[in-house]
Design a protein around this motif. Structure first.
Motif, PDB file in Angstrom:
ATOM      1  N   LEU A   7       0.856  -1.190   0.000  1.00  0.00           N
ATOM      2  CA  LEU A   7       0.000   0.000   0.000  1.00  0.00           C
ATOM      3  C   LEU A   7       0.891   1.238   0.000  1.00  0.00           C
ATOM      4  CD1 LEU A   7      -2.916   1.220   0.381  1.00  0.00           C
ATOM      5  CD2 LEU A   7      -2.428   1.176   2.851  1.00  0.00           C
ATOM      6  N   TRP A 129      -1.401  -1.448  -4.209  1.00  0.00           N
ATOM      7  CA  TRP A 129      -2.517  -0.509  -4.100  1.00  0.00           C
ATOM      8  C   TRP A 129      -1.960   0.887  -3.930  1.00  0.00           C
ATOM      9  CZ3 TRP A 129      -7.306  -2.055  -0.722  1.00  0.00           C
ATOM     10  CH2 TRP A 129      -7.824  -3.287  -1.172  1.00  0.00           C
ATOM     11  N   ALA A 172      -4.318  -1.588  -8.193  1.00  0.00           N
ATOM     12  CA  ALA A 172      -5.597  -0.997  -7.779  1.00  0.00           C
ATOM     13  C   ALA A 172      -5.338   0.423  -7.297  1.00  0.00           C
ATOM     14  CB  ALA A 172      -6.237  -1.816  -6.660  1.00  0.00           C
ATOM     15  N   LEU A 191     -12.714  -3.008  -3.101  1.00  0.00           N
ATOM     16  CA  LEU A 191     -11.417  -3.496  -3.580  1.00  0.00           C
ATOM     17  C   LEU A 191     -10.951  -4.716  -2.774  1.00  0.00           C
ATOM     18  CD1 LEU A 191      -9.404  -0.218  -4.266  1.00  0.00           C
ATOM     19  CD2 LEU A 191     -10.119  -1.913  -5.956  1.00  0.00           C
TER      20      LEU A 191
END
Length: 197
Positions: A7, A129, A172, A191
């Motif tokens: 992330l 992400w 994503a 998601l």
């Protein structure tokens, strides 16, 4: 092995808010920034090497790295930035993997501000992400929470990967712009279901 998500997002993007919601959903979150801060805190693992590489003027009276002085140095001197990274990154890498090993079967989310910049992170995760927003929104959020000047914030943004580079690496994108917290949580939930988190 559990699913591993990297992330990332620029300063002020809302990455920490996304990480907290994923943690609330049951993910095992490993915060690379918190590990880096601990390494440069009093008695932190990086302090002896920082003393040796930069000198005592870069260590505060409490034994922590003098963040303000070091920030000014690395913004002006790219070789100093590389030197600091060569001290901190191996510590962060080792400790993040040790923490991830404690996750059991829970999905692991590596919260890494410089995931795209570091290069090696892309090989350690299944999915990337990216938390994204407009650059002007980044500036406003950081000013509101930290009181930094626009110049200071733009200097940090300039040191990070560009928005285009992050988006190019994304599997994503959480577009955190013009949504309230409930709407943001819904985006994350959708998601998470798609990616099996």
């Amino acid at each position: 092995m559990s699913i591993r998500v990297g992330l990332t997002g620029g300063i002020g993007s809302g990455k920490s808010t996304v990480a907290r919601h994923l943690e609330a959903r049951g993910a095992w979150v490993v915060d690379a920034d918190a590990i880096a801060k601990a390494a440069t805190a009093p008695l932190g693992a990086a302090i002896p090497s920082i003393l040796e590489a930069f000198g005592s003027e870069y260590v505060a009276a409490d034994g922590s790295m003098d963040r303000q002085r070091m920030r000014a140095r690395v913004f002006q001197d790219s070789s100093a930035k590389l030197k600091l990274e060569s001290i901190i990154h191996p510590i962060v890498s080792q400790q993040t993997m040790a923490m991830a090993a404690q996750a059991g079967l829970r999905p692991v989310v590596f919260d890494v501000p410089l995931l795209v910049e570091s290069g090696h992170w892309l090989h350690k995760v299944d999915w990337v992400w990216v938390v994204d927003c407009q650059p002007e929104t980044q500036v406003r959020r950081v000013q509101e929470r930290s009181g930094w000047s626009r110049d200071s914030i733009e200097a940090v943004i300039g040191q990070q990967a560009s928005r285009e580079q992050r988006l190019a690496a994304a599997d994503a994108v959480v577009f955190n712009e013009g949504v309230n917290l409930q709407e943001l949580h819904s985006l994350i939930d959708d998601l998470a279901v798609r990616f099996g988190l």
